[in-house]
Design a protein around this motif. Sequence first.
Motif, PDB file in Angstrom:
ATOM      1  N   LEU A  43      12.695  -2.615   4.951  1.00 13.49           N
ATOM      2  CA  LEU A  43      13.166  -3.519   3.900  1.00 13.49           C
ATOM      3  C   LEU A  43      13.493  -4.907   4.428  1.00 13.49           C
ATOM      4  N   SER A  44      13.184  -5.153   5.692  1.00  8.43           N
ATOM      5  CA  SER A  44      13.402  -6.486   6.246  1.00  8.43           C
ATOM      6  C   SER A  44      12.094  -7.258   6.366  1.00  8.43           C
ATOM      7  N   VAL A  45      11.028  -6.727   5.743  1.00 10.17           N
ATOM      8  CA  VAL A  45       9.718  -7.362   5.892  1.00 10.17           C
ATOM      9  C   VAL A  45       9.639  -8.614   5.036  1.00 10.17           C
ATOM     10  N   GLY A  46       8.885  -9.601   5.530  1.00 10.43           N
ATOM     11  CA  GLY A  46       8.625 -10.805   4.753  1.00 10.43           C
ATOM     12  C   GLY A  46       9.813 -11.740   4.653  1.00 10.43           C
ATOM     13  N   ASP A  47       9.640 -12.769   3.798  1.00  6.51           N
ATOM     14  CA  ASP A  47      10.714 -13.735   3.599  1.00  6.51           C
ATOM     15  C   ASP A  47      11.738 -13.182   2.613  1.00  6.51           C
ATOM     16  N   SER A  48      12.771 -13.994   2.304  1.00  2.00           N
ATOM     17  CA  SER A  48      13.849 -13.506   1.454  1.00  2.00           C
ATOM     18  C   SER A  48      13.340 -13.122   0.066  1.00  2.00           C
ATOM     19  N   HIS A  49      12.371 -13.888  -0.466  1.00  2.00           N
ATOM     20  CA  HIS A  49      11.799 -13.569  -1.770  1.00  2.00           C
ATOM     21  C   HIS A  49      11.151 -12.191  -1.759  1.00  2.00           C
ATOM     22  N   PHE A  50      10.342 -11.914  -0.714  1.00  2.12           N
ATOM     23  CA  PHE A  50       9.657 -10.624  -0.680  1.00  2.12           C
ATOM     24  C   PHE A  50      10.633  -9.497  -0.362  1.00  2.12           C
ATOM     25  N   ARG A  51      11.673  -9.773   0.423  1.00  2.88           N
ATOM     26  CA  ARG A  51      12.675  -8.737   0.692  1.00  2.88           C
ATOM     27  C   ARG A  51      13.342  -8.297  -0.599  1.00  2.88           C
ATOM     28  N   GLN A  52      13.613  -9.259  -1.502  1.00  3.04           N
ATOM     29  CA  GLN A  52      14.195  -8.905  -2.788  1.00  3.04           C
ATOM     30  C   GLN A  52      13.227  -8.060  -3.611  1.00  3.04           C
ATOM     31  N   LYS A  53      11.942  -8.424  -3.559  1.00  2.00           N
ATOM     32  CA  LYS A  53      10.932  -7.636  -4.283  1.00  2.00           C
ATOM     33  C   LYS A  53      10.845  -6.219  -3.728  1.00  2.00           C
ATOM     34  N   SER A  54      10.823  -6.107  -2.398  1.00  2.00           N
ATOM     35  CA  SER A  54      10.678  -4.787  -1.790  1.00  2.00           C
ATOM     36  C   SER A  54      11.900  -3.921  -2.071  1.00  2.00           C
ATOM     37  N   GLU A  55      13.093  -4.546  -2.053  1.00  2.00           N
ATOM     38  CA  GLU A  55      14.298  -3.782  -2.372  1.00  2.00           C
ATOM     39  C   GLU A  55      14.272  -3.349  -3.836  1.00  2.00           C
ATOM     40  N   GLY A  56      13.788  -4.217  -4.719  1.00  2.00           N
ATOM     41  CA  GLY A  56      13.666  -3.855  -6.128  1.00  2.00           C
ATOM     42  C   GLY A  56      12.712  -2.688  -6.327  1.00  2.00           C
ATOM     43  N   ARG A  57      11.579  -2.701  -5.592  1.00  2.00           N
ATOM     44  CA  ARG A  57      10.628  -1.592  -5.674  1.00  2.00           C
ATOM     45  C   ARG A  57      11.258  -0.297  -5.194  1.00  2.00           C
ATOM     46  N   MET A  58      12.040  -0.386  -4.120  1.00  2.00           N
ATOM     47  CA  MET A  58      12.728   0.799  -3.625  1.00  2.00           C
ATOM     48  C   MET A  58      13.695   1.342  -4.669  1.00  2.00           C
ATOM     49  N   ILE A 117       0.834  -1.203   0.000  1.00  2.00           N
ATOM     50  CA  ILE A 117       0.000   0.000   0.000  1.00  2.00           C
ATOM     51  C   ILE A 117       0.870   1.255   0.000  1.00  2.00           C
ATOM     52  N   ALA A 118       1.895   1.249   0.845  1.00  2.00           N
ATOM     53  CA  ALA A 118       2.705   2.454   1.056  1.00  2.00           C
ATOM     54  C   ALA A 118       3.543   2.830  -0.149  1.00  2.00           C
ATOM     55  N   THR A 119       3.851   1.880  -1.020  1.00  2.00           N
ATOM     56  CA  THR A 119       4.763   2.165  -2.138  1.00  2.00           C
ATOM     57  C   THR A 119       4.036   2.382  -3.455  1.00  2.00           C
ATOM     58  N   GLN A 120       2.790   2.830  -3.391  1.00  2.00           N
ATOM     59  CA  GLN A 120       2.026   3.061  -4.614  1.00  2.00           C
ATOM     60  C   GLN A 120       2.229   4.453  -5.199  1.00  2.00           C
ATOM     61  N   VAL A 121       2.979   5.296  -4.526  1.00  2.30           N
ATOM     62  CA  VAL A 121       3.214   6.655  -5.023  1.00  2.30           C
ATOM     63  C   VAL A 121       4.685   6.826  -5.347  1.00  2.30           C
ATOM     64  N   ASP A 122       4.989   7.851  -6.129  1.00  2.71           N
ATOM     65  CA  ASP A 122       6.365   8.223  -6.431  1.00  2.71           C
ATOM     66  C   ASP A 122       6.609   9.622  -5.872  1.00  2.71           C
ATOM     67  N   ILE A 168      22.331  -0.805   3.419  1.00  2.00           N
ATOM     68  CA  ILE A 168      22.815   0.579   3.414  1.00  2.00           C
ATOM     69  C   ILE A 168      23.931   0.741   2.387  1.00  2.00           C
ATOM     70  N   ARG A 169      24.861  -0.217   2.366  1.00  2.00           N
ATOM     71  CA  ARG A 169      25.983  -0.132   1.420  1.00  2.00           C
ATOM     72  C   ARG A 169      25.503  -0.188  -0.029  1.00  2.00           C
ATOM     73  N   SER A 170      24.516  -1.057  -0.300  1.00  2.00           N
ATOM     74  CA  SER A 170      24.095  -1.267  -1.687  1.00  2.00           C
ATOM     75  C   SER A 170      23.142  -0.187  -2.185  1.00  2.00           C
ATOM     76  N   LEU A 171      22.368   0.417  -1.291  1.00  2.00           N
ATOM     77  CA  LEU A 171      21.349   1.367  -1.715  1.00  2.00           C
ATOM     78  C   LEU A 171      21.764   2.825  -1.583  1.00  2.00           C
ATOM     79  N   CYS A 172      22.645   3.134  -0.637  1.00  2.00           N
ATOM     80  CA  CYS A 172      22.891   4.531  -0.280  1.00  2.00           C
ATOM     81  C   CYS A 172      24.167   5.094  -0.905  1.00  2.00           C
ATOM     82  N   ASP A 173      24.099   6.384  -1.262  1.00  2.00           N
ATOM     83  CA  ASP A 173      25.277   7.109  -1.724  1.00  2.00           C
ATOM     84  C   ASP A 173      26.052   7.670  -0.534  1.00  2.00           C
ATOM     85  N   ARG A 174      25.315   8.021   0.493  1.00  2.00           N
ATOM     86  CA  ARG A 174      25.875   8.755   1.631  1.00  2.00           C
ATOM     87  C   ARG A 174      25.269   8.199   2.913  1.00  2.00           C
TER      88      ARG A 174
END
Length: 368
Positions: free
Chosen positions: A177-192, A162-167, A212-218
């Motif tokens: 990003l730790s919600v759900g099982d490993s499959h859903f964590r990958q999906k949620s990270e992909g959506r992010m 629900i929360a990720t339906q907007v840009d 943090i290392r993979s997603l963040c610039d700073r």
Amino acid sequence: MKQVMIEIKGATMDFRRERGGSNSLKEFLLNLVKGKLHYDRFRAVDGVTAEIKKGEVVGIIGRNGAGKSTLLKMIAGVLTPTAGKIRLHGNIAPMLELGAGFDHDLTARENIYLNGAILGYSRKFLDDRIENIIDFAELRDFIDQPVRTFSSGMMMRLAFSIATQVDPEILIVDEILSVGDSHFRQKSEGRMREMMSGGTTVLMVSHVLGQIRSLCDRVIWLDHGRVVMDGDAKTVCDAYEGLIDFDNAPRFEIGRHMDDIQRVAMYGDNWLPPDGSYKIKTGPMGLVSGNLRCPFADLSGEETVSISLEGNEGNPSTVIAVNEEHISFEVKGKPDTVLTVYIRSNFYRVVDGDERRLSVVLEDTDGN
């Protein structure tokens, strides 16, 4: 030059907490009537200043209680700073507490509309996206069941979808990003990542340094409400990880021995002086190694730490001049023996009212 999306200037957040605490509402009311309520002031965020520019993905790290979530709530407008200012230049979507506002007696479908309304989505907006929400959450077989029958993972998947339906222009993310099982964590990270690639400015909190290392610039590192370090993700994460390595070492109790790394002075609210005597079990070579950590650059040149071992009458103490942040040392003692290590230091200067303190970690170097 990129536009500044979030301005944080001297942001401070104080809370009141009752001294001693009341064990019940009755006790609280009695203390109130008798004028016996006394409060201490607890500072959760202490003078944080930072600017987040358009398109930046900034992580906030720190131990539990460092003030990370409080700072995000201040930025999101949930909390009003006690002092300082926070300005936002763009529409914001805060993901702070997934599932807040769910009614457990309503079905998942009904909660999509309820939770979406809380987040500011219109009925038409949700009508257009409800199929996407259901599919992303992978809950089509359960969409008309009351959410009280859901597991915590199913609840989080629904809330995230629900929360990720907007840009939004600014996205605030707190440990989601730790919600759900490993499959859903990958999906949620992909959506992010999709949202970030669209130019969204992101401020996120996570205890998972890999994310943090993979997603963040700073990265901004907070400790006790203050900024310890603000810089590129690798540099700050490496420094923080070094501190966590120390923190995760087993706590050492005087008079006992351990066979692995022994932490004889702990990181806490302050740097603890290493003075004292501590037990350590040596290996076949009888070697004791250690590391000093000194976070201060303004040393006088006279700071020293003296290390000696029990029964080493023929060997003088090892005196270490503290002249850099990390210093390693090695002392030889009796092999395969529980020895007492004596540590003395003159590191007790007071600068600007703060006592300068040091941390020491010991280990045997024979692999035990």
